[in-house]
Design an enzyme around this catalytic site. Structure first.
Site, PDB file in Angstrom:
ATOM      1  N   THR A 281       0.851  -1.197   0.000  1.00  0.00           N
ATOM      2  CA  THR A 281       0.000   0.000   0.000  1.00  0.00           C
ATOM      3  C   THR A 281       0.881   1.239   0.000  1.00  0.00           C
ATOM      4  OG1 THR A 281      -1.824  -1.085   1.148  1.00  0.00           O
ATOM      5  CG2 THR A 281      -1.758   1.308   1.254  1.00  0.00           C
ATOM      6  N   PHE A 283       1.202   5.075   0.800  1.00  0.00           N
ATOM      7  CA  PHE A 283       0.650   6.141   1.629  1.00  0.00           C
ATOM      8  C   PHE A 283       1.263   7.475   1.199  1.00  0.00           C
ATOM      9  CE2 PHE A 283      -0.041   2.380   4.111  1.00  0.00           C
ATOM     10  CZ  PHE A 283      -1.217   2.606   4.801  1.00  0.00           C
TER      11      PHE A 283
END
Length: 379
Positions: A281, A283
């Site tokens: 992921t 960010f």
């Protein structure tokens, strides 16, 4: 019938003439740029180009040739404009984006906000980027994190923006448009999802699973192997873990990280249940300050363009012609306006630094030719 080789020779001669005329036209475009530099006149004159295209297409009778002439001269005019933007920036003009260059982010004197609770992947990303000894607090939603930046309760926010398996976090792209906050950094976190239960629980006890929608999607294959389980969405993986701990029921489980298991005293029933072994992921680090790091190497922008044929192509050509490597494009509907059903804005990432002439050239051209351009960050 003419011999093929003779025909090819004739085509070569015509191509040489076209090339010579093209060079002459570009020289004239450079002279036009000098005039516009001295007078401050804008490069893009939409009405003149429209009139000129109508005149040029009127010179040929065949419908197919009319379309070809239009396409040919749209390209030639577009390239001419790009050359003019280049010359204008060489004369010291700057694209209209007043970001301040900084050498580093002062994390020691800053307050950080993240969504979720301790143990959430956003919390892990914050610690990776800023270090574990930070002045931080958490909120329940991504919007609250953006509000905290806006109201200056926090200096920076950590938000998920994209997962390599489940795709983009669409809500956060919309929030980047809604709020005047900017991306100054990013942190990529490998996602290693675990199934967590109470210390006394066994895998055979589980009937209900809680987690964030993205985590559930990333573990869909594993969950499908347990058809009897009920899956429920929570605002965050760590919130799901806390819910399991507080429930005191050994039939309930959460999908979250190993760190979350340690923080909430939960048992790891199964490790690495995500579908992809390379699941990560991305960010973003967001701030209210309009600034960029001197070492920045990625641009994120948002475009709104005319809802007509070729608009996106012409916008992207400014990135292409400046040899900038585009590595991401995402569309989002213009849902906040009346009468814009099926119309979109585009989020684009490409390699570059605000100080580079190629980036300035591209931004200059995009600013003149798009309905709107917003630089979301250089990081």
């Amino acid at each position: 019938m003419k011999d093929l080789l003779l025909l090819r020779d004739e085509i070569d001669k015509v191509d040489s003439e076209i090339t010579a005329l093209y060079q002459k036209r570009m020289q004239l475009s450079a002279e036009v740029a000098e005039y516009k530099i001295s007078t401050g006149k804008k490069v893009f004159d939409k009405e003149r180009e429209k009139s000129k295209l109508e005149k040029l297409t009127g010179l040929v009778p065949d419908h197919f040739l009319k379309n070809g002439v239009r396409e040919l001269f749209e390209h030639i005019m577009s390239i001419s404009r790009k050359r003019q933007y280049q010359l204008i920036t060489e004369h010291g003009a700057k694209a209209p984006h007043d970001f301040e260059e900084v050498s580093k982010i002062d994390a020691g004197n800053s307050r950080i906000v993240f969504q979720g609770v301790e143990g959430a992947y956003a919390h892990i990303a914050m610690n990776e980027y800023f270090g574990s000894d930070t002045d931080s607090f958490h909120v329940d939603s991504w919007r609250e994190a953006m509000e905290a930046i806006k109201s200056e309760k926090a200096d920076y926010a950590v938000l998920p923006i994209e997962n390599s398996t489940a795709g983009v976090v669409a809500e956060n792209y919309d929030l980047l448009v809604e709020y005047d906050n900017y991306i100054v950094g990013e942190q990529i976190i490998p996602v290693r999802h675990c199934l967590l239960g109470l210390p006394e629980a066994e895998l055979s006890d589980i009937t209900s699973v809680y987690s964030h929608p993205q985590a559930l999607a990333q573990c869909e294959k594993y969950l499908q192997e347990h058809e009897g389980w009920d899956c429920a969405k929570e605002s965050n993986t760590a919130v799901a873990a806390r819910k399991v701990r507080e429930s005191g029921q050994k039939n309930k489980a959460a999908i979250a990280s190993e760190l979350t298991a340690r923080l909430y005293g939960l048992k790891i029933l199964k490790k690495n249940i995500q579908a992809s072994t390379e699941n990560s992921t991305r960010f973003i680090i967001v701030t209210k300050k309009k600034m960029f790091l001197a070492s920045a190497s990625k641009m994120s922008i948002c475009l709104e363009i005319k809802h007509q044929s070729g608009s996106l192509y012409h916008a992207l050509s400014h990135i292409i012609y400046n040899d900038l490597n585009m590595n991401f494009i995402q569309s989002r509907p213009l849902k906040e306006r009346q009468g814009t059903n099926w119309q979109y804005r585009f989020f684009i990432d490409f390699a570059g630094n605000m100080n580079e002439s190629a980036v300035q050239n591209a931004l200059f051209g995009l600013s003149e030719e798009c309905e709107s351009v917003r630089v979301l960050g250089n990081y």
